[in-house]
Design a protein around this motif. Structure first.
Motif, short mmCIF file in Angstrom:
data_model
loop_
_atom_site.label_atom_id
_atom_site.label_comp_id
_atom_site.label_asym_id
_atom_site.label_seq_id
_atom_site.Cartn_x
_atom_site.Cartn_y
_atom_site.Cartn_z
N LYS A 36 -1.01 9.51 2.95
CA LYS A 36 -1.63 8.22 3.26
C LYS A 36 -2.81 8.00 2.32
O LYS A 36 -3.33 8.94 1.72
CB LYS A 36 -2.12 8.23 4.72
CG LYS A 36 -1.01 8.17 5.75
CD LYS A 36 -0.47 6.76 5.87
CE LYS A 36 0.80 6.67 6.68
NZ LYS A 36 0.63 6.87 8.12
N MET A 39 -7.22 2.75 1.08
CA MET A 39 -7.14 1.98 -0.17
C MET A 39 -8.51 1.49 -0.62
O MET A 39 -8.79 1.40 -1.82
CB MET A 39 -6.17 0.81 0.04
CG MET A 39 -5.62 0.24 -1.23
SD MET A 39 -4.79 1.50 -2.21
CE MET A 39 -4.99 0.82 -3.83
N THR A 65 -2.77 -1.85 -7.63
CA THR A 65 -1.85 -1.35 -6.60
C THR A 65 -1.73 0.17 -6.71
O THR A 65 -1.89 0.75 -7.78
CB THR A 65 -0.44 -1.94 -6.75
OG1 THR A 65 0.02 -1.66 -8.07
CG2 THR A 65 -0.41 -3.42 -6.47
N GLU A 67 1.11 2.93 -5.42
CA GLU A 67 2.46 2.89 -4.89
C GLU A 67 2.97 4.32 -4.75
O GLU A 67 2.75 5.15 -5.63
CB GLU A 67 3.33 2.20 -5.96
CG GLU A 67 4.36 1.27 -5.43
CD GLU A 67 5.09 0.61 -6.58
OE1 GLU A 67 4.47 -0.16 -7.32
OE2 GLU A 67 6.28 0.91 -6.74
N HIS A 106 0.43 -0.20 -1.70
CA HIS A 106 -0.87 -0.63 -1.19
C HIS A 106 -1.55 -1.46 -2.27
O HIS A 106 -1.58 -1.07 -3.42
CB HIS A 106 -1.76 0.57 -0.88
CG HIS A 106 -1.30 1.34 0.32
ND1 HIS A 106 -1.69 1.02 1.59
CD2 HIS A 106 -0.48 2.41 0.42
CE1 HIS A 106 -1.11 1.86 2.44
NE2 HIS A 106 -0.38 2.72 1.75
N GLN A 108 -5.10 -3.21 -3.42
CA GLN A 108 -6.52 -3.18 -3.11
C GLN A 108 -7.05 -4.62 -3.02
O GLN A 108 -6.84 -5.41 -3.93
CB GLN A 108 -7.28 -2.42 -4.18
CG GLN A 108 -8.66 -2.04 -3.72
CD GLN A 108 -9.27 -1.02 -4.66
OE1 GLN A 108 -9.25 -1.20 -5.87
NE2 GLN A 108 -9.80 0.04 -4.10
#
Lengths: 119, 287, 127, 358
Positions: A36, A39, A65, A67, A106, A108
């Motif tokens: 996990k 971010m 990003t 990933e 994810h 940001q």
């Protein structure tokens, strides 16, 4: 012949297996599970991408990003060790199975402009 | 044929697969618990067979399918004959025919696994059939008849008391017949041996289901044979059956698989010695 | 010196010519050495093949430089267990071994459709 | 019965690993056995060209699921020696502890699989049940159940706390007790002995000549164990190789069974001597030169040949796993055996085909 005692004991005591989906065991505190990221802490330096042995992490500085391909991740935890800002962590649970492959992306959020001034 | 016989036949044909399947389920459950597992539901054998019947039919050879059905028919017939309290020697003959069809079915396929399995099955038949004959002869010597109806009518003591050693011999034969460890040589329950599933390797889908149902009949027949040893009292009969079957499961779990090279001489010598000891005892008693 | 990590030096490794390998390995066998395995690496225009032997945990090596695509004698006549690793090197580097008793024809691991030796970058075609 | 050709594997219910053997049998006696490998060849050695020497640790760990820790240990040792690093003493001890825990679970796994090879299912379940305890220890201390990923160049990545150490010792006591309860079954049971005693005899000379490794070698009466070289912390621990002389399946079972207790003892010793200190030193420089690194895995001696040219990427990593060495002895044992003994003989070398093919 010598096995009789053991198997009769098994018959009279509770079974050792677990009825899995209904009864889940507690995970160990230090288990390396799903990867996990927090971010907003990430500085998008890309060290995790460089060090990952299975090359499952992609960091894009322009698009901001981060990933991860959870199906390529081998749970070694190197990225967690090398992250300079410690924004990566591994949960103690494994990822649950899925019917289809997918990527975890994810993005940001742009930092609030006030933040640099405050610190 | 009187009404009782008709009921007996109907019960034998329709109830015994239910009983046999249930016994198989209980067997799996008890085995699991002996190994410290939770085990499948008791009805699992039925689910398995229903699933098998839902699968695609794969035919590699029509002989094979014919043999599967003949094996089933022979097994049904043994149970029916047992229910009709017929002649033990006739029952034995039908049993042998059923066994032979299983072997022919396996030989019909060209796979080396099933071929070698068939040969091992023949050796197994060669081992357990003389033992069963010895048991039947013992029953005859004690009761004076091969006909079950006459035995039930004229003999009023549990056979177990007169023939304890022969019951052990029967137990020996049953382990081989039920294909339980240490004698799961020609085929085994979970296909975990060098021949995969031996005689049954080339059966799949509905035909494997047929074989599976035949096994249920076979189980009922075997339990029926055990029941013969305490025919006077229904409660003791059930106790005897339960204890025998549990004994079989226990033996299954405390031994490694042996080879036919060991089984053949040992089963014969052990069986012969015990049978003759028992015969000798019967004679001593008569005199 | 008995150590589990052995840096290859001149002391424990003899540089030999391809045609000497069989005689030297026979000498080692007579001395009571056990065949451990062979390793190989690609050099400029040759493949370096290392033979590892050990006796009481002490490691001794022979190093042979085999020009790419050329032949070398199999030591399977001395140490019969060498056939497996010789097959592997043949498959991966294209080094031919003369007289392997059980020759997989370069298909120990891979199938027929693989046409190149994977570890040797010049990509020798299979014979 | 006439000659029959029996394809054995790669997918066969008694084989834990995809090995293919073409068996020619006559009257259920094996006349000839020809192997075929390559069902799980992954080309991991080739990956050294595109993964740097740090990433390679996690790749070599995946050569084998059961002895992953030792693979990484062997590889790291080699790299450390090329870089001239001195590993802290605590790290060496921790490596030893994890390696020995690996040996315990690997041998318990093997004992179970071996029981299954001769059709003793309840014994198989029992051994695997005990093994589960060791897996728990590994999951708690290293984070993963089998592929521990604890080694790194220069030391180890994780520490074992005093509490965990106590818990490990307590659990190992249970493992020891439960395994001991099964001793009479696996070693004295009549039916088990019928299947193992005198089967697949490998004489001392044959074992040496065919380059057998590990328990297969030691069961033939040769006391050769890489741990004698004293890598990691073994030089400071009290230890003598387990040796049997008969060279049959039974002897190999005895060796592995006793090694479980030896490994438990080594873990205890290591914990009692565990020094305080750093977990790892920072690696400096790049690996240059050629090195051969060897460790003792549960299955035997594992050899790494590493060639670095002072670059981030290594020139060559060659892995020789113990099963690779044990295949020629297996092929020597098979002809003349009963078909029913084939699975027993294959299992007796503790085959790890994915190791062999890498």
């Amino acid at each position: 012949m010598f096995m009789t005692k053991t198997i009769l004991k098994n018959l009279l005591t509770k079974y050792a297996t677990r009825l899995y989906p209904f009864h889940k065991r507690e995970t160990f505190k230090h288990s390396k599970g799903e990867l996990k990221i927090e971010m907003d802490k990430c500085i998008l330096c890309g060290v995790c991408q460089m060090r990952c042995p299975s090359q499952c992490i992609k960091v894009d500085k322009q698009a901001k990003t981060w990933e991860v391909d959870p199906f390529a991740c081998v749970y070694c935890g190197v990225c967690v060790d090398v992250c300079p800002v410690k924004c990566l962590y591994q949960e103690s649970l494994y990822r649950t199975p899925l019917a289809e492959k997918d990527m975890v992306v994810h993005v940001q959020q742009p930092k609030e402009s006030a933040e640099p001034a405050a610190t | 044929m009187n009404t009782f016989d008709v009921i007996a036949v109907i019960a034998a044909v329709f109830l015994s697969p239910l009983v046999g399947g249930l016994v198989a389920g209980i067997d799996r459950k008890v085995t699991a618990r002996l190994q410290g597992r939770y085990g499948p539901p008791i009805l699992q054998p039925f689910y398995d067979v229903f699933k098998l019947f839902g699968k695609e039919k794969m035919v590699c050879n029509y002989w094979q399918i014919f043999c599967a059905y003949m094996y089933l028919a022979a097994n049904i017939l043994t149970v029916v004959l047992l229910a009709l309290q017929s002649d033990l020697l006739l029952i034995f003959f039908v049993l042998a025919v059923g066994g032979v069809f299983l072997v022919i079915g396996a030989l019909a396929a060209e796979s080396p696994y099933s071929q070698i399995g068939a040969q091992r099955e023949l050796i197994q038949m060669l081992t357990y059939e003389p033992l069963i004959i010895l048991v039947f002869v013992g029953i005859y010597l004690e009761t004076g008849s091969f006909k079950i109806s006459e035995i039930v009518a004229n003999y009023h003591e549990p056979l177990l008391i007169a023939l304890p050693l022969l019951f052990v011999v029967l137990g020996y034969a049953i382990v081989i017949k039920l294909r339980k460890s240490p004698f799961d040589i020609s085929t085994s329950h979970h296909a975990h041996q060098e021949l995969v599933k031996g005689v049954m390797t080339e059966y799949s889908g509905p035909y494997l289901g047929v074989i599976e149902i035949s096994h249920w009949y076979e189980t009922v027949f075997i339990l029926g044979l055990c029941a013969l040893f305490w025919h006077t009292n229904l409660i003791w009969m059930s106790v005897l059956i339960v204890v025998t079957y549990f004994g079989e499961i226990l033996v299954d779990n405390i031994t490694a698989r042996l080879t036919w090279r060991w089984m053949l001489p040992h089963a014969w010598t052990g069986g012969l010695l015990m049978s003759f000891a028992n015969y000798f005892w019967i004679y001593a008693k008569i005199k | 010196m008995i150590d589990s990590v052995v840096v290859i030096t001149e002391e424990n490794t003899a540089e030999v010519r391809p045609d000497e390998v069989i005689t030297l390995s026979r000498e080692l066998k007579d001395e009571g050495f056990r065949f451990v395995t062979m390793s190989s690496a690609e050099l400029e225009d040759s493949v370096c093949v290392l033979y590892h032997f050990d006796k009481d945990l002490e490691l001794r090596n022979l190093r042979v430089d085999v020009p790419k695509g050329s032949k070398i004698g199999s030591i399977a006549s001395v140490y019969s267990c060498a056939f497996l690793v010789e097959n592997e090197i043949k498959e991966h580097f294209g080094v031919e071994f003369d007289g392997i008793p059980l020759d997989f024809q370069g298909m120990l691991y891979s199938d027929e459709e693989v046409q190149k030796t994977p570890f040797c970058n010049i990509g020798l075609k299979r014979v | 019965m006439a000659k029959t050709v029996l394809p054995f594997g790669p997918q066969h219910p008694v084989l834990p690993e995809p090995l293919h053997l073409t068996l020619t049998i006559e009257d259920e006696i094996v006349k000839e056995a020809i192997p075929k490998l390559g069902y799980v060849h992954r080309g991991l050695e080739k990956l050294a060209e595109i993964r740097d020497h740090n990433q390679m640790i996690y790749i070599v760990e995946r050569v084998c699921g059961i002895c992953s820790c030792m693979h990484a240990l062997c590889y790291c040792q080699g790299i450390e020696s090329l870089m001239g690093l001195e590993v802290p003493s605590r790290a060496n001890y921790l490596r030893t502890i994890w390696a020995e825990m690996h040996r315990i679970h690997s041998h318990l796994l093997w004992l179970g699989l071996f029981a299954d090879a001769f059709g003793f299912e309840s014994l198989f379940m029992q051994f695997w049940r005990i093994r589960e305890r060791v897996m728990d220890l590994q999951e708690e201390t290293a984070g993963n159940r089998v592929i521990l990923s604890v080694n790194q160049v220069g030391g180890v990545r994780r520490d074992i706390s005093a509490e965990s150490a106590q818990w490990i010792l307590d659990t190992l006591k249970k493992v020891e007790k439960e395994t001991l309860q099964l001793k009479s079954t696996i070693l004295d049971d009549y039916t088990v002995k019928l299947r193992t005693v005198g089967k697949g005899v490998l004489t001392k000379e044959k074992a040496y000549e065919l380059g057998a490794a590990g328990p297969t070698l030691r069961a033939s009466g040769i006391a050769q164990d890489m741990r004698q070289t004293g890598y990691a912390a073994y030089s400071e621990l009290d230890f003598a190789p387990v040796v049997e002389t008969d060279g049959d399946c039974y002897a190999r079972t005895v060796v592995r069974f006793n090694e479980v207790f030896q490994a438990i003892d080594l873990v205890r010793q290591a914990f009692s001597k565990l020094p305080e200190g750093e977990l790892a030193v920072k690696p400096k420089g790049l690996p240059t030169g050629e090195v051969i690194s060897r460790v003792e895995q549960p299955r035997g001696e594992c050899l790494y040949y590493i060639r670095g040219a002072g670059k981030k990427f290594l020139e060559r990593v060659r892995i020789r796993t113990p099963t690779f060495a044990n295949i020629p002895p297996l092929l020597d044992m098979l002809p003349g055996c009963d078909l029913a003994d084939v699975p027993v003989l294959i299992l007796t070398i503790d085959p790890c085909i994915s190791c062999t093919e890498r």
